[in-house]
Design an enzyme around this catalytic site. Structure first.
Site, PDB file in Angstrom:
ATOM      1  N   TRP A  28       0.341-108.113  -2.076  1.00 60.41           N
ATOM      2  CA  TRP A  28      -1.078-108.470  -2.196  1.00 60.41           C
ATOM      3  C   TRP A  28      -1.834-107.502  -3.091  1.00 60.41           C
ATOM      4  O   TRP A  28      -2.921-107.809  -3.552  1.00 60.41           O
ATOM      5  CB  TRP A  28      -1.747-108.610  -0.839  1.00 60.41           C
ATOM      6  CG  TRP A  28      -1.790-107.378   0.030  1.00 60.41           C
ATOM      7  CD1 TRP A  28      -2.694-106.359  -0.053  1.00 60.41           C
ATOM      8  CD2 TRP A  28      -0.931-107.060   1.117  1.00 60.41           C
ATOM      9  NE1 TRP A  28      -2.441-105.417   0.933  1.00 60.41           N
ATOM     10  CE2 TRP A  28      -1.364-105.817   1.662  1.00 60.41           C
ATOM     11  CE3 TRP A  28       0.159-107.699   1.703  1.00 60.41           C
ATOM     12  CZ2 TRP A  28      -0.735-105.215   2.747  1.00 60.41           C
ATOM     13  CZ3 TRP A  28       0.774-107.100   2.771  1.00 60.41           C
ATOM     14  CH2 TRP A  28       0.324-105.872   3.283  1.00 60.41           C
ATOM     15  N   TYR A  59      -2.673-113.897  -4.674  1.00 57.03           N
ATOM     16  CA  TYR A  59      -2.614-112.451  -4.885  1.00 57.03           C
ATOM     17  C   TYR A  59      -2.834-112.142  -6.367  1.00 57.03           C
ATOM     18  O   TYR A  59      -2.151-112.681  -7.230  1.00 57.03           O
ATOM     19  CB  TYR A  59      -1.277-111.879  -4.438  1.00 57.03           C
ATOM     20  CG  TYR A  59      -1.037-111.927  -2.945  1.00 57.03           C
ATOM     21  CD1 TYR A  59      -2.071-112.224  -2.049  1.00 57.03           C
ATOM     22  CD2 TYR A  59       0.216-111.685  -2.407  1.00 57.03           C
ATOM     23  CE1 TYR A  59      -1.849-112.273  -0.694  1.00 57.03           C
ATOM     24  CE2 TYR A  59       0.447-111.726  -1.042  1.00 57.03           C
ATOM     25  CZ  TYR A  59      -0.579-112.029  -0.197  1.00 57.03           C
ATOM     26  OH  TYR A  59      -0.357-112.084   1.157  1.00 57.03           O
ATOM     27  N   LEU A 215      -1.073-101.423   8.967  1.00 65.97           N
ATOM     28  CA  LEU A 215      -1.681-100.086   9.022  1.00 65.97           C
ATOM     29  C   LEU A 215      -3.192-100.159   9.216  1.00 65.97           C
ATOM     30  O   LEU A 215      -3.898 -99.162   9.052  1.00 65.97           O
ATOM     31  CB  LEU A 215      -1.368 -99.300   7.742  1.00 65.97           C
ATOM     32  CG  LEU A 215       0.110 -99.122   7.396  1.00 65.97           C
ATOM     33  CD1 LEU A 215       0.257 -98.237   6.169  1.00 65.97           C
ATOM     34  CD2 LEU A 215       0.885 -98.556   8.571  1.00 65.97           C
TER      35      LEU A 215
END
Length: 298
Positions: A28, A59, A215
């Site tokens: 991405w 993307y 994350l």
């Protein structure tokens, strides 16, 4: 005391018969025009044992190269050595178009798939996913589009991204083959899939779960955040950093979640493979969950 241990062994991509790595590399943020740099990322992923490569036609829409540019850049890197393709399971997505914003009509998806294949320079996509739900297309029409893709040989298996269990069920009811994967956002800072039925539904239907943003958009690498501090502490115990520990936290769930590593540096991709070293007790895992939620479990 029970310890949760991870395995680096390949696992099935749902009911597809396709074997994939427990980690994926995502594109991405793939951008630029340095093919050698892209090839270095691909080589780092393969060296780390990553075989699942995830991209999407949208993307690149936020960089000057625009819509489709990540797929095109990936394709240019693949063209350097076509043998690399044989070592990969390639997943892409379609259905989002800036300004519309969603279109999953049969005509649109057929054209979107052909465009993706052309940009990447491949004949087949291993996993094609509907990126987000198009509220104006009946699930029967979407199913017809996906069935046609598989029948044509251009797609090996189909999946969904950012779909609820109910949306999954509505589409599956009209499909001639099983949906094999679901791709929700999931991290210690975005725990909705634990409680909204997404992961339970995936385990019930033997789906591969590909987690995007594992994350938390990078926030879990910040030791100033309570969850980040716990992940950093856990990482130190196993000789890894907080980011790698965050991946391990995601992977410890019994749905056997495959986190998508979004790093665009070879060193970080290499480090991600150290996630298998991290072990968890239940109390440690739940402590991270509560820190990420900012509240105690009942």
């Amino acid at each position: 005391m029970t310890t949760l241990r991870l395995s680096n062994e390949a696992r099935a991509l749902g009911k597809s018969g396709i074997a994939v790595s427990p980690l994926a590399w995502g594109m991405w943020r793939l951008a630029g025009d340095d093919i050698a740099a892209v090839r270095a990322l691909i080589d780092a992923a393969l060296a780390a044992g990553i075989t699942l490569f995830d991209t999407a036609d949208i993307y690149g829409c936020d960089v000057p190269a625009g819509f489709g540019s990540a797929e095109a850049l990936f394709g240019r890197a693949l063209a350097e050595d076509r043998r690399v393709r044989d070592r990969m399971v390639i997943a892409t997505k379609g259905g989002i178009r800036p300004g519309i914003p969603y279109n999953s009509s049969r005509e649109y998806l057929a054209a979107a798939l052909d465009d993706s294949l052309r940009r990447m320079g491949v004949e087949t996509v291993d996993l094609y996913q509907i990126h987000r739900r198009d509220l104006l297309t009946h699930p029967q029409e979407v199913a017809g589009a996906l069935d046609a893709m598989v029948a044509s040989g251009k797609v090996r298996a189909v999946g969904l991204s950012n779909h609820s269990p109910a949306e999954f069920d509505a589409l599956q009811a009209f499909l001639d083959q099983p949906i094999v994967a679901t791709q929700p956002e999931f991290s210690a800072l975005h725990v909705a899939p634990l409680f909204d039925g997404t992961l339970d539904h995936a385990m019930r239907h033997d789906l591969a779960v590909l987690a995007w943003s594992p994350l938390g958009g990078g926030r879990l690498t910040d030791a100033a955040h309570p969850a980040g501090a716990l992940l950093a502490e856990q990482g130190v115990a196993y000789g890894v950093d907080a980011a790698t520990a965050a991946l391990a936290w995601v992977m410890a769930h019994p749905a056997r979640i495959i986190p998508i590593v979004g790093s665009q540096t070879p060193q970080r991709i290499t480090a991600a493979a150290e996630a298998y070293r991290v072990e968890w007790t239940r109390s440690q895992w739940y402590a991270v969950l509560e820190a990420g939620m900012g509240s105690r479990l009942p």
